[in-house]
Design a protein around this motif. Structure first.
Motif, PDB file in Angstrom:
ATOM      1  N   UNK A 109      -8.705   5.285   2.296  1.00  0.00           N
ATOM      2  CA  UNK A 109      -9.393   4.879   1.018  1.00  0.00           C
ATOM      3  C   UNK A 109      -8.755   3.206   0.477  1.00  0.00           C
ATOM      4  N   UNK A 110      -9.842   2.295   0.888  1.00  0.00           N
ATOM      5  CA  UNK A 110      -8.741   1.100  -0.126  1.00  0.00           C
ATOM      6  C   UNK A 110      -9.724   1.251  -0.899  1.00  0.00           C
ATOM      7  N   UNK A 111      -9.287   0.681  -2.191  1.00  0.00           N
ATOM      8  CA  UNK A 111      -9.729  -0.050  -3.592  1.00  0.00           C
ATOM      9  C   UNK A 111      -9.364  -1.252  -3.348  1.00  0.00           C
ATOM     10  N   UNK A 112     -10.634  -1.853  -3.855  1.00  0.00           N
ATOM     11  CA  UNK A 112     -10.307  -2.768  -4.791  1.00  0.00           C
ATOM     12  C   UNK A 112     -10.693  -2.850  -5.952  1.00  0.00           C
ATOM     13  N   UNK A 113      -9.770  -4.456  -6.487  1.00  0.00           N
ATOM     14  CA  UNK A 113     -10.086  -4.319  -8.256  1.00  0.00           C
ATOM     15  C   UNK A 113     -10.012  -6.137  -8.188  1.00  0.00           C
ATOM     16  N   UNK A 114     -10.646  -6.113  -9.811  1.00  0.00           N
ATOM     17  CA  UNK A 114     -10.535  -7.353 -10.095  1.00  0.00           C
ATOM     18  C   UNK A 114      -9.675  -7.836 -11.157  1.00  0.00           C
ATOM     19  N   UNK A 115      -9.311  -6.939 -11.060  1.00  0.00           N
ATOM     20  CA  UNK A 115      -8.442  -6.387 -12.420  1.00  0.00           C
ATOM     21  C   UNK A 115      -7.065  -6.416 -12.729  1.00  0.00           C
ATOM     22  N   UNK A 116      -6.620  -8.164 -12.821  1.00  0.00           N
ATOM     23  CA  UNK A 116      -5.284  -8.203 -12.077  1.00  0.00           C
ATOM     24  C   UNK A 116      -3.585  -7.362 -12.989  1.00  0.00           C
ATOM     25  N   UNK A 117      -4.103  -7.179 -13.803  1.00  0.00           N
ATOM     26  CA  UNK A 117      -3.507  -5.871 -15.358  1.00  0.00           C
ATOM     27  C   UNK A 117      -3.708  -4.844 -14.816  1.00  0.00           C
ATOM     28  N   UNK A 118      -4.683  -4.180 -13.846  1.00  0.00           N
ATOM     29  CA  UNK A 118      -4.315  -2.641 -13.208  1.00  0.00           C
ATOM     30  C   UNK A 118      -4.124  -2.676 -12.465  1.00  0.00           C
ATOM     31  N   UNK A 119      -4.324  -4.017 -11.514  1.00  0.00           N
ATOM     32  CA  UNK A 119      -3.259  -3.672  -9.794  1.00  0.00           C
ATOM     33  C   UNK A 119      -1.876  -3.752 -10.450  1.00  0.00           C
ATOM     34  N   UNK A 120      -1.580  -5.029 -11.207  1.00  0.00           N
ATOM     35  CA  UNK A 120       0.241  -5.434 -11.087  1.00  0.00           C
ATOM     36  C   UNK A 120       0.707  -3.571 -11.709  1.00  0.00           C
ATOM     37  N   UNK A 121       0.038  -3.371 -12.784  1.00  0.00           N
ATOM     38  CA  UNK A 121       1.081  -2.429 -13.037  1.00  0.00           C
ATOM     39  C   UNK A 121       0.473  -1.098 -11.968  1.00  0.00           C
ATOM     40  N   UNK A 122      -0.858  -1.028 -11.560  1.00  0.00           N
ATOM     41  CA  UNK A 122      -0.256   0.046 -10.499  1.00  0.00           C
ATOM     42  C   UNK A 122       0.532   0.086  -9.679  1.00  0.00           C
ATOM     43  N   UNK A 123       0.615  -1.547  -8.914  1.00  0.00           N
ATOM     44  CA  UNK A 123       1.853  -1.786  -8.009  1.00  0.00           C
ATOM     45  C   UNK A 123       3.282  -2.045  -8.291  1.00  0.00           C
ATOM     46  N   UNK A 124       3.972  -2.209  -9.677  1.00  0.00           N
ATOM     47  CA  UNK A 124       4.991  -2.052 -10.092  1.00  0.00           C
ATOM     48  C   UNK A 124       5.743  -0.342 -10.563  1.00  0.00           C
ATOM     49  N   UNK A 125       4.330   0.136 -10.565  1.00  0.00           N
ATOM     50  CA  UNK A 125       4.763   1.585 -10.438  1.00  0.00           C
ATOM     51  C   UNK A 125       5.599   2.081 -11.547  1.00  0.00           C
ATOM     52  N   UNK A 126       5.261   1.546 -12.809  1.00  0.00           N
ATOM     53  CA  UNK A 126       6.254   1.314 -13.866  1.00  0.00           C
ATOM     54  C   UNK A 126       5.424   2.551 -15.015  1.00  0.00           C
ATOM     55  N   UNK A 127       6.676   3.242 -15.998  1.00  0.00           N
ATOM     56  CA  UNK A 127       6.415   4.498 -16.085  1.00  0.00           C
ATOM     57  C   UNK A 127       6.361   4.478 -17.913  1.00  0.00           C
TER      58      UNK A 127
END
Length: 137
Positions: free
Chosen positions: A47-65
């Protein structure tokens, strides 16, 4: 959500109401969790998910806790993605995500419905134009 195979054919379409989220970011995160769960339930493996929510994308990629509800929802998603043999989340502008944007704007009308290998009739033209636009590149 719209799920397509690598040829652009529709595998599933679904919509979920906002669940009374406190913010747009939380609505996006809750919808993402629902889509990940649905993709798993439908038996998709790559799967490849796409989002137009930059905040969600950045939170996911940064993997912050953290201890917020947002981090809890994202951690739920991280637990579920181990099911997939291949997983990615990418950011696309809203103009490149017109089908999902239409479903989100009309979520109260289509809420909690899943269409298998089809779309609501109102989406036929949007789906076709999205596929044609992706073939132009």
């Amino acid at each position: 959500m719209i799920a397509r195979n690598n040829n652009g054919d529709v595998m599933a379409t679904a919509a979920l109401d906002s669940l009374g989220a406190a913010s747009a970011l939380m609505a996006e995160a809750l919808a993402f969790r629902w889509c990940v769960s649905l993709a798993k339930d439908l038996g998709f493996f790559r799967v490849v998910f796409e989002t137009d929510c930059l905040q969600l994308f950045e939170a996911w990629k940064k993997n912050k806790q953290g201890v917020s509800y947002l981090f809890s929802v994202l951690n739920d998603c991280r637990d579920m993605v181990s099911f997939f043999t291949s997983f990615d989340l990418s950011f696309v502008r809203r103009s490149g995500n017109s089908v999902a944007d239409f479903l989100a704007k009309n979520s109260s009308k289509f809420s909690n419905v899943v269409w298998i290998e089809e779309v609501p009739p109102e989406l036929d033209l949007l789906v076709t134009s999205d596929v044609l636009a992706s073939m132009a590149f």
